[in-house]
Design a protein around this motif. Sequence first.
Motif, short mmCIF file in Angstrom:
data_model
loop_
_atom_site.label_atom_id
_atom_site.label_comp_id
_atom_site.label_asym_id
_atom_site.label_seq_id
_atom_site.Cartn_x
_atom_site.Cartn_y
_atom_site.Cartn_z
N SER A 320 0.83 -1.21 0.00
CA SER A 320 0.00 0.00 0.00
C SER A 320 0.86 1.26 0.00
O SER A 320 0.49 2.28 -0.58
CB SER A 320 -0.93 -0.01 1.21
OG SER A 320 -0.20 -0.10 2.42
N TYR A 321 2.03 1.17 0.65
CA TYR A 321 2.93 2.31 0.70
C TYR A 321 3.54 2.59 -0.67
O TYR A 321 3.84 3.73 -1.01
CB TYR A 321 4.03 2.05 1.74
CG TYR A 321 4.97 3.21 1.96
CD1 TYR A 321 4.48 4.51 2.14
CD2 TYR A 321 6.35 3.02 2.02
CE1 TYR A 321 5.34 5.57 2.36
CE2 TYR A 321 7.21 4.08 2.24
CZ TYR A 321 6.70 5.35 2.41
OH TYR A 321 7.56 6.40 2.62
N CYS A 322 3.69 1.54 -1.47
CA CYS A 322 4.20 1.73 -2.83
C CYS A 322 3.30 2.66 -3.62
O CYS A 322 3.78 3.51 -4.39
CB CYS A 322 4.31 0.38 -3.55
SG CYS A 322 5.60 -0.70 -2.90
N ASP A 323 2.00 2.52 -3.46
CA ASP A 323 1.07 3.39 -4.18
C ASP A 323 1.23 4.84 -3.72
O ASP A 323 1.17 5.77 -4.52
CB ASP A 323 -0.37 2.93 -3.93
CG ASP A 323 -0.64 1.55 -4.52
OD1 ASP A 323 0.23 1.06 -5.28
OD2 ASP A 323 -1.69 0.96 -4.21
N ARG A 357 2.89 -3.83 -8.36
CA ARG A 357 1.84 -2.84 -8.14
C ARG A 357 1.44 -2.24 -9.48
O ARG A 357 2.15 -1.40 -10.05
CB ARG A 357 2.33 -1.73 -7.18
CG ARG A 357 2.72 -2.20 -5.81
CD ARG A 357 1.64 -2.98 -5.11
NE ARG A 357 0.46 -2.14 -4.82
CZ ARG A 357 -0.69 -2.62 -4.42
NH1 ARG A 357 -0.88 -3.93 -4.30
NH2 ARG A 357 -1.70 -1.79 -4.16
N TYR A 359 -0.88 -0.20 -10.19
CA TYR A 359 -1.16 1.23 -10.11
C TYR A 359 0.12 2.05 -10.32
O TYR A 359 0.13 3.04 -11.06
CB TYR A 359 -1.76 1.56 -8.74
CG TYR A 359 -2.01 3.04 -8.50
CD1 TYR A 359 -3.09 3.68 -9.09
CD2 TYR A 359 -1.16 3.78 -7.69
CE1 TYR A 359 -3.32 5.04 -8.87
CE2 TYR A 359 -1.38 5.13 -7.47
CZ TYR A 359 -2.46 5.76 -8.07
OH TYR A 359 -2.68 7.10 -7.85
#
Length: 414
Positions: A320-323, A357, A359
């Motif tokens: 989630s932090y990658c996004d 990811r 996104y």
Amino acid sequence: MIETHYGGFAEVQILQYRNGTRIAKKVLTRPEMSRRFKREVDYLRKFNHPNIVRLLDANLEDSPPWYVMPAAKYTFGQVLDSIKNVEGILFGILDGLQEIHSKGVSHRDLKPNNILLFENPDGTLYSVISDFGLVVNRNASDTTQLTSVGAIGGTEGYAAPECYGNFGEATQSSDIYSFGAMLYRVYVNKMWFPYSELTCDGPLGYVIQRCTYRNQNERFNDIIELRAALYEALEKRRDDNYQLSLLTALDSIKANDFSNLQSILTVLKDLTENEGFKDDFFAVAGIEFWSSLQQISLPHFNMALENFVKYMISSGLAFSYCDVLGDKAKQIFSIASEDHQAKIAVGVLALGINHNRFYVEKIFLDMASKNISDTLASKIKSAANLYRVDLYDIRRACESNSVPLTSIHRMLVV
């Protein structure tokens, strides 16, 4: 004669020769203290140590008796609140004190004004213990003869509790107490009751307290033990101050408060050295920070961006932090030069591919679209080579996001 300083039973005359050399001549002013003055000279003759005052000359048969030593630039007491290399001064005192104790001797009057400071060739100061008027060897025959029963000795505030009313019983442990009181004066600088146990908050509290216990048996056993504890405490104190400066800078960045920009710039170097700091820093650094940094200090912007790109290329980040990082990169990309855009794009590609990811991969595909300039495309290729990112991964990103390769700049399709 330049100046004269008066002590308990002698005066110190600062003299200067025609060649500019300065010396300090200590002259006995109270004849009844002649035996103590002679003992001081006798002990000085026994020492040859860089942190103990040197005896240059003496004449005990003259009337009045005198001896000569080098003239100091300052006493420690004169510059306590302004000196920069205070740790070097303190460890120099410990080195001199260890040499004194190794001879079976106690100084008994250790205090800032009895620490002379001399200048090294590079301008830094080093410490020298002086004033051996109250020095004693517990095994010497003249100890009790020169110190009467019930005597009070030393300097109030720095003298150990056992020196009050029982000065003849002062030991090397009493010097350790005096050093602890000096530590308190240097690092706390608050009024304290004489002969009391001292402490303070933080790592130094233990060292100061252990030095100044009223019970001598609870103090440090010797200078070696004290030195090790002081070094460890100062290292911990530096680490605590360092962590506080990082947190302060992070709070400022998070609040978009750049009024104390210099402190922020100072901690930016830790992006390279401190992996934990990177996590916190990139989490709070928003577009306002990046935009301000680019305008105020391009070298710091370059350094921070270089670390940001490498951070994105690393693996093991939360999905989630990658996004979130991808969104930050997109914002920075919008204000950056083409050189910086190329690096950001490569970092985003690696971030998306390494963490699967989609996104984030889509953000890269927009950065590498067929609409970008040939110059930017060429720089992306160069950046990929620099950071060892495989541009073949562009195909994977296109497949994952159902984007045709024809939407990517032709120079980037491999």
